[in-house]
Design a protein around this motif. Sequence first.
Motif, PDB file in Angstrom:
ATOM      1  N   ILE A   1      -5.319   5.019   2.252  1.00 58.09           N
ATOM      2  CA  ILE A   1      -5.568   3.759   2.958  1.00 58.09           C
ATOM      3  C   ILE A   1      -7.158   3.685   3.341  1.00 58.09           C
ATOM      4  O   ILE A   1      -7.724   2.618   3.299  1.00 58.09           O
ATOM      5  CB  ILE A   1      -4.612   3.608   4.340  1.00 58.09           C
ATOM      6  CG1 ILE A   1      -3.034   3.517   3.855  1.00 58.09           C
ATOM      7  CG2 ILE A   1      -5.146   2.622   5.020  1.00 58.09           C
ATOM      8  CD1 ILE A   1      -2.819   2.249   3.087  1.00 58.09           C
TER       9      ILE A   1
ATOM     10  N   TYR B   1       0.751  -1.211  -0.054  1.00 55.08           N
ATOM     11  CA  TYR B   1       0.057   0.058  -0.033  1.00 55.08           C
ATOM     12  C   TYR B   1       1.077   1.410   0.173  1.00 55.08           C
ATOM     13  O   TYR B   1       0.344   2.337   0.302  1.00 55.08           O
ATOM     14  CB  TYR B   1      -1.108   0.096   1.063  1.00 55.08           C
ATOM     15  CG  TYR B   1      -1.747  -1.147   1.137  1.00 55.08           C
ATOM     16  CD1 TYR B   1      -2.994  -1.356   0.683  1.00 55.08           C
ATOM     17  CD2 TYR B   1      -1.319  -2.468   2.038  1.00 55.08           C
ATOM     18  CE1 TYR B   1      -3.757  -2.438   0.592  1.00 55.08           C
ATOM     19  CE2 TYR B   1      -2.227  -3.313   2.009  1.00 55.08           C
ATOM     20  CZ  TYR B   1      -3.460  -3.368   1.322  1.00 55.08           C
ATOM     21  OH  TYR B   1      -4.156  -4.814   1.405  1.00 55.08           O
TER      22      TYR B   1
ATOM     23  N   LEU C   1      -5.791  -2.499   8.103  1.00 53.85           N
ATOM     24  CA  LEU C   1      -5.489  -1.233   7.277  1.00 53.85           C
ATOM     25  C   LEU C   1      -5.964  -0.034   8.407  1.00 53.85           C
ATOM     26  O   LEU C   1      -5.515   0.907   8.716  1.00 53.85           O
ATOM     27  CB  LEU C   1      -6.080  -0.983   6.144  1.00 53.85           C
ATOM     28  CG  LEU C   1      -5.149  -1.715   5.126  1.00 53.85           C
ATOM     29  CD1 LEU C   1      -5.935  -1.467   3.743  1.00 53.85           C
ATOM     30  CD2 LEU C   1      -3.573  -1.785   4.979  1.00 53.85           C
TER      31      LEU C   1
ATOM     32  N   ARG D   1       3.073   5.169   2.822  1.00 56.37           N
ATOM     33  CA  ARG D   1       1.643   5.049   2.856  1.00 56.37           C
ATOM     34  C   ARG D   1       1.042   6.494   3.197  1.00 56.37           C
ATOM     35  O   ARG D   1       1.535   7.479   3.904  1.00 56.37           O
ATOM     36  CB  ARG D   1       1.185   3.964   3.831  1.00 56.37           C
ATOM     37  CG  ARG D   1       1.388   2.687   3.782  1.00 56.37           C
ATOM     38  CD  ARG D   1       0.742   1.751   4.695  1.00 56.37           C
ATOM     39  NE  ARG D   1       1.175   0.452   4.361  1.00 56.37           N
ATOM     40  CZ  ARG D   1       0.729  -0.590   5.409  1.00 56.37           C
ATOM     41  NH1 ARG D   1      -0.259  -0.396   6.202  1.00 56.37           N
ATOM     42  NH2 ARG D   1       0.698  -2.021   4.784  1.00 56.37           N
TER      43      ARG D   1
END
Length: 401
Positions: A84, A29, A110, A79
Amino acid sequence: MAKLLDKGDPGQVGAICDQLFHAIRNDEYCGYDPYDALNSRLFSGLGGMRVRVARIVWQQLHRRSPVNLRKLCGVDRSRNPKGIALMVLGLIERFEQRGSNTDLDEAVRLADWLLSQRANRQTWPHSAWGYNFHWAARAFDVPLGKPNAITTCYVVRALLALWRVTNEYRFIECALEAGRFLQSLFTVQDDTAFYRYVPGESAMVHNANLWSAAIVALTASQAGDRVACEQALLAARHSVRAQGADGAWRYGERSHHGFVDGFHTGYNLEALSTLQHALATREFGQAVDQGMAFYRRAFFAENGDVKYYANRTYPLDTHSVAQAVITLLRVGRADEDYALAGRVIDRAIKHLYLPNENRFVYRRGKYWSNRVNYMRWTQAWAFYALSLYSAEGDRRARDAQ
């Protein structure tokens, strides 16, 4: 693969979404962002961070360059909390469509990462989030670590959605606390009430104001805070008064905020729709209807391309495409909107998707293409939109039975 999508088949869209998801997850991610250039170790080492004009120029250089210079300049992939949050929203759509605990477990993982990334609690007593980079613009100069309204709003949306399917208290607790951060951004200037985009900054931007109003409405109504709900209505009324007779909104109220683009228009419409649902009101129904009529008329070409600006088609931007699908499905909701969303996705798959890399390009111009792989701006938005469309297709198929 693109040829399989000529009729917007939700199952085939789901297959593309699966491929995109696996590529994103394989990268943990992490990714680059159009606005992350000020994370550059080279630029910082040369003293550029000390000069505001240099910060803006450096950031715009990297944002506009079709060649990704970030690795060369010492910008690491990382990230982004908003990215996210979009992934969590997409995973929840997948879970509700498929009933897969794998998707739900990943969304929880997450979301717990998001809880660990809140802004410094000593400086910011309520839960809040900012971008993973220093952000320099004409209206704002926001240091790394300083929270802002939009990032916080999207994280809260993800936490509330996850709470509804898990009933895990930590998610609603954090969301309600973040709502109080957004409440702290409420301000009155010259008899005008609105929510600030960034703490301490006076610029009024409509999408930040309306999304803050919507999220405050959601969290304050859950907490039984009538005063905060009324403030949300006051702020929303300000942006509704600023809507043009044709249904359009300028980006904001500064002299350089006069442009009208598709994805910010979509933000405004989705936020107003969310606010109305949260407070069980139809006060803004006319504004939403006028805005949707303008949106459909101004931002879609006959072939399914999504225009970036109301007055011209290019650049084609995956972010604009994703928000178009979300707006059509979340706000428009009519059969014609669902059909248009399918045409939009077909066109995007054919002209913006890279099947050999399982990802979307950032932008495509009339004579050029920017293929830089941006996580938050491009891939996360595409994942959420494709997940939503695929899930909506299944819901409609069940309802038709």
